[in-house]
Design a protein around this motif. Sequence first.
Motif, PDB file in Angstrom:
ATOM      1  N   PHE A 104      10.836  12.319  -8.043  1.00  0.00           N
ATOM      2  CA  PHE A 104      10.789  13.814  -8.006  1.00  0.00           C
ATOM      3  C   PHE A 104      11.378  14.637  -9.280  1.00  0.00           C
ATOM      4  N   GLU A 105      12.144  14.239 -10.003  1.00  0.00           N
ATOM      5  CA  GLU A 105      12.711  15.302 -11.111  1.00  0.00           C
ATOM      6  C   GLU A 105      11.692  14.937 -12.262  1.00  0.00           C
ATOM      7  N   ARG A 106      10.883  13.884 -12.288  1.00  0.00           N
ATOM      8  CA  ARG A 106       9.918  13.734 -13.312  1.00  0.00           C
ATOM      9  C   ARG A 106       8.912  14.745 -12.970  1.00  0.00           C
ATOM     10  N   PHE A 107       8.591  15.117 -11.876  1.00  0.00           N
ATOM     11  CA  PHE A 107       7.369  16.029 -11.500  1.00  0.00           C
ATOM     12  C   PHE A 107       8.017  17.501 -11.614  1.00  0.00           C
ATOM     13  N   PHE A 108       9.106  17.477 -11.073  1.00  0.00           N
ATOM     14  CA  PHE A 108       9.785  18.825 -10.796  1.00  0.00           C
ATOM     15  C   PHE A 108      11.289  18.791 -11.198  1.00  0.00           C
ATOM     16  N   PRO A 109      11.292  19.049 -12.863  1.00  0.00           N
ATOM     17  CA  PRO A 109      12.642  18.972 -13.278  1.00  0.00           C
ATOM     18  C   PRO A 109      13.753  20.149 -13.091  1.00  0.00           C
ATOM     19  N   GLN A 110      13.077  21.484 -12.771  1.00  0.00           N
ATOM     20  CA  GLN A 110      13.830  22.548 -12.661  1.00  0.00           C
ATOM     21  C   GLN A 110      14.922  22.481 -11.660  1.00  0.00           C
ATOM     22  N   ASP A 161       0.994  -1.292   0.060  1.00  0.00           N
ATOM     23  CA  ASP A 161       0.091  -0.057  -0.038  1.00  0.00           C
ATOM     24  C   ASP A 161       0.893   1.217   0.031  1.00  0.00           C
ATOM     25  N   GLY A 162       1.859   1.236   1.029  1.00  0.00           N
ATOM     26  CA  GLY A 162       2.734   2.448   0.948  1.00  0.00           C
ATOM     27  C   GLY A 162       3.716   2.545  -0.407  1.00  0.00           C
ATOM     28  N   ILE A 163       4.082   1.546  -0.856  1.00  0.00           N
ATOM     29  CA  ILE A 163       4.787   1.617  -1.977  1.00  0.00           C
ATOM     30  C   ILE A 163       4.038   2.182  -3.211  1.00  0.00           C
ATOM     31  N   ASP A 164       2.732   1.612  -3.228  1.00  0.00           N
ATOM     32  CA  ASP A 164       1.798   2.203  -4.335  1.00  0.00           C
ATOM     33  C   ASP A 164       1.525   3.796  -4.224  1.00  0.00           C
ATOM     34  N   ALA A 165       1.679   4.393  -2.997  1.00  0.00           N
ATOM     35  CA  ALA A 165       1.419   5.569  -2.729  1.00  0.00           C
ATOM     36  C   ALA A 165       2.728   6.502  -2.861  1.00  0.00           C
ATOM     37  N   ILE A 166       3.811   6.106  -3.151  1.00  0.00           N
ATOM     38  CA  ILE A 166       4.918   6.778  -3.141  1.00  0.00           C
ATOM     39  C   ILE A 166       4.954   7.887  -3.951  1.00  0.00           C
ATOM     40  N   GLU A 167       4.446   7.602  -5.263  1.00  0.00           N
ATOM     41  CA  GLU A 167       4.600   8.740  -6.367  1.00  0.00           C
ATOM     42  C   GLU A 167       3.738   9.809  -5.875  1.00  0.00           C
ATOM     43  N   ASP A 168       2.338   9.639  -5.551  1.00  0.00           N
ATOM     44  CA  ASP A 168       1.339  10.565  -4.908  1.00  0.00           C
ATOM     45  C   ASP A 168       2.064  11.405  -3.641  1.00  0.00           C
ATOM     46  N   VAL A 169       2.748  10.635  -3.076  1.00  0.00           N
ATOM     47  CA  VAL A 169       3.384  11.369  -1.849  1.00  0.00           C
ATOM     48  C   VAL A 169       4.545  12.401  -2.379  1.00  0.00           C
ATOM     49  N   ILE A 170       5.215  11.929  -2.869  1.00  0.00           N
ATOM     50  CA  ILE A 170       6.398  12.884  -3.761  1.00  0.00           C
ATOM     51  C   ILE A 170       5.695  14.134  -4.335  1.00  0.00           C
ATOM     52  N   TYR A 171       4.754  13.778  -5.089  1.00  0.00           N
ATOM     53  CA  TYR A 171       4.295  14.763  -5.865  1.00  0.00           C
ATOM     54  C   TYR A 171       3.579  15.778  -5.005  1.00  0.00           C
TER      55      TYR A 171
END
Length: 570
Positions: A488-494, A284-294
Amino acid sequence: MTMMKFNLKLDLELKHRGPDWSGLHQHGDCYLAHQRLAIIDPASGDQPLFNEDKTVAVTVNGEIYNHEELRKKLVNHTFRTGSDCDVIAHLYEEYGEDFVDMLDGIFSFVLLDSRDNTFVVARDAIGVTSLYIGWGLDGSVWISSELKVLNDDCEHFECFPPGHLYSSKSGGFRRWYNPPWFSEAIPSVPYNPLVLRHAFENAVTKRLMTDVPFGVLLSGGLDSSLVASITARYLAGTKAAKQWGPQLHSFCVGLEGSPDLKAAKEVADYLGTVHHEFHFTVQDGIDAIEDVIYHVETYDVTTIRASTPMFLMSRKIKSLGVKMVISGEGSDEIFGGYLYFHKAPNKDEFHRETCHKIKALHQYDCLRANKATSAWGLEARVPFLDKEFINVAMSIDPEAKMIKKDEGRIEKWVLRRAFDDEKHPYLPKHILYRQKEQFSDGVGYSWIDGLKAHAARHVTDKMMFNASYIFPHNTPATKEAYYYRTIFERFFPQNSARLTVPGGASVACSTAKAVEWDAAWKNNLDPSGRAALGVHLSAYDSDTPLSNKPSKAIDSIPRMMEIPAVAIQI
């Protein structure tokens, strides 16, 4: 003349922070936009807020706990709403930019004065509320509660520093928060347990100001248990109790059988709270990692580890109709509660380390508490970071805070002793003296082990070998860190985005300087409390580097050929 443009983007990107109201105000090329989470005066406190003739407009994220006292000082002013934040525009009229230190609370606000087309931005003392500032090539200035609003429109953006004010009149920052401890001079006030107890009780009770259902986060550790105990003790007779009932609701999250779940249930039973226990699995936690980082907007390892269960719990809490929770962040920084403080060589270094930790809270625990909850339209309040309480706690001679096993003084002894009341106990003794357990550990030891195993399946040795070329700034030192960084870099590449995240060596959440306190730590760098070798009761084995440790959770996690993408629903 260069036209200064202030814009706070009203967009679906921030809808999660305030589902109750969307407000927009324009004056010339200046815009104020707000997504409201209504906690005080839900009926009439919509933002932006104004002075009497609407020449001063303000949009605020936060809570002003002394607003009733401040209203009494503004007898010649007429208030449009019952909102606690309504005092800000009127205080500005009365006192100018110097009013900010009068506010007791957590806040990030932008104030627009249409009389001279100027604006003021300020952030609370410690940075409990999140805030960023950016600049566009066209001379525009942008302010936002989250990075995601700035990354498309600003040439450069950065964290707005806590305890600071930005004025368009001067075009720069100045620090409005100047407490005695900020200089890091060693204090000498003798420890008085009753003074400390009363200061913290006041910090908790003032946060019972609410017009919506609320509860407490209860992990079963010392800090959250004290918050719950004081709240339960003083709830009766408050306006909140009259509206929502005298019985406190408490919330805990963890893997099945985790240390926190067991301890939290015992504390809840002792206090008589309506207890809500939420379980999650490693997957469950692993599935949420991308949402969490976003949502949390960081690639810091320990912050992501702790934010994920908090993110999952916040979703459950909000589904119950609760909109505000009181939490225990900040105690470990103030009292030297992390286990690495056992190795502090003297009181001077102990005190300076606590000062450094408090100053950095906005990049770690405050970031987690604010954004992991706000992702679901939930507000977190943190009484340990009350301005008055910090002044009391940080004035204590640090010799009293030092950990001395031969004298029976464990971490945060001064706080434990302050609430060790034999006649009217706040907590069971073994809870009051429970060893420090970092949140990411306490939810279940296999949580961190599972994260490491998952990262090891997606990050190869070749990727780590070339990591310094791919990520020259804050180069990931472990596969877990590399995995988070790629998301993180995928969401925030700057480049501006990656610079907002701190780095450096750490063990059990220490600063890089404190790693020098024990030579054995240099080969076991990890933010988990179990990395404090010789201190944590379930410490890692010192013979094996943490990055190579086997995990019992490996076989339970499905193998995938590439890093999975999770669709984000805003």
